[in-house]
Enzyme design. Structure first.
Site, PDB file in Angstrom:
ATOM      1  N   ASP A 214    -106.575  77.731  -4.275  1.00  0.00           N
ATOM      2  CA  ASP A 214    -105.420  78.174  -3.468  1.00  0.00           C
ATOM      3  C   ASP A 214    -105.556  77.631  -2.048  1.00  0.00           C
ATOM      4  OD1 ASP A 214    -107.586  80.532  -3.718  1.00  0.00           O
ATOM      5  OD2 ASP A 214    -106.881  80.374  -1.668  1.00  0.00           O
ATOM      6  N   ASP A 216    -105.518  79.557   0.618  1.00  0.00           N
ATOM      7  CA  ASP A 216    -105.768  80.751   1.412  1.00  0.00           C
ATOM      8  C   ASP A 216    -104.422  81.262   1.946  1.00  0.00           C
ATOM      9  OD1 ASP A 216    -107.767  82.618   2.151  1.00  0.00           O
ATOM     10  OD2 ASP A 216    -107.670  81.900   4.209  1.00  0.00           O
TER      11      ASP A 216
END
Ligand SMILES: CSC[C@H]1O[C@H](OP(=O)(O)O)[C@H](O)[C@@H]1O
Ligand SMILES: Nc1ncnc2[nH]cnc12
Length: 296
Positions: A214, A216
């Site tokens: 991801d 973040d």
């Protein structure tokens, strides 16, 4: 012992989120390993791969019952050492802090910043003090092999980068995420420290494959990180991690010279005078530091 001494490596694999087993092992056996530091995250999986001894440990336990702050890192590393492991491959899910490191990319980090604070970080305590060097926490030899094999397998890979370790278990605030970016960090996770410090104290070589799941929460065009989002990407990452582990073990398992910076890390690290050492602690350090503490 000279640096020319050859050793037969035993490969330890620490599986992170989404990696609770490795395939292709022969003579597989899950076995509990007792340590003086308490319970490991789970039993360890012993086996061979093309004749090379391997030991696997699921970092959070099978089924992921243990959160980052409750991991018994000392027991995990001691158990690997006690089982004969020389080289640790740490597999970890991470959030990306750089645009050019999208989900699915494997980052072969070479530095860490340790912002964890609620963990036991050393095997050495009152009664036996040691200070090992951590300037280069990752083995360049392990990275060379991981990089070469990733490229052969067409796994998107970046060599080098800094992994910042946060305490968790909550993900970062946007301000924290921006702070880590301003420090030049590449990826963020919750587990590689004190794991890497303890591996160095136990004189094992260490490298992390940081698998991006991801962006973040700093990225304006991507949703902030959630477990749901992480799990979606983790599946593909885990498949690539399994392929990579299978490819690197036969290479890493060949006899090699000692890696002095890691495998002789304790040669000049212990500062407590022999007569001031606590015998009970010295006994606990049998696997980790017996090589230097039990010298005649
Ligand atoms: C499930 S996302 C958060 C979790 O994943 C990472 O763990 P690991 O390094 O064991 O893969 C991260 O550090 C968090 O513990
Ligand atoms: N964004 C993130 N922050 C911390 N740990 C992670 N593990 C996976 N993604 C993460």
């Amino acid at each position: 012992m000279s640096s020319e001494t050859e050793i037969q490596p035993v490969i330890g694999v620490i599986g992170g989120s989404g990696l609770y087993d490795i395939d292709g092992l022969e003579n597989k056996e899950w076995r509990r390993v007792e340590t003086p530091w308490g319970e490991t995250s789970d039993e360890l999986l012993f086996g061979t791969f093309e004749g090379i001894k391997c030991v696997f440990l699921p970092r959070h336990g099978r089924g992921h019952p243990i959160p980052p702050s409750r991991l018994n890192f000392r027991a995990n590393i001691d158990a690997l050492k006690r089982s004969g492991v020389t080289d640790i491959l740490s597999l970890s899910a991470v959030g990306s802090l750089k645009e050019e490191l999208p989900p699915g990319r494997f980052v072969l980090v070479d530095q860490f910043i340790d912002r964890s604070f609620a963990r036991e970080k050393s095997f050495f305590e009152t009664g036996c003090v040691a200070h090992v060097g951590m300037a280069d926490p990752v083995s360049a030899r392990l990275l060379d092999v991981l990089e070469a094999e990733s490229r052969k397998l067409d796994i998107p890979v970046t060599r080098g980068g800094t992994y910042i370790v946060m305490e968790g278990p909550q993900f970062s605030t946007r301000a924290e995420s921006e702070l880590y970016r301003s420090w030049g960090c590449s990826v963020v996770g919750m587990t590689n420290m004190p794991e890497a410090k303890l591996a160095r104290e136990a004189e094992m070589t260490y490298a992390t494959v940081a698998m991006v799941t991801d962006y973040d929460c700093w990225h304006t065009e991507h949703d902030s990180v959630t477990v749901e989002g992480v799990v979606k990407v983790m599946k593909g990452n885990a498949d690539n991690a399994r392929r990579l582990v299978k490819a690197v073990i036969p290479v890493l398992g060949q006899k090699r010279p000692l890696d002095l910076s890691a495998e002789r890390a304790l040669d000049f690290a212990i500062i407590t005078a022999p007569e001031k050492r606590d015998p009970a602690l010295v006994a606990k350090l049998d696997a980790v530091a017996g090589r230097v503490l039990n010298k005649a």
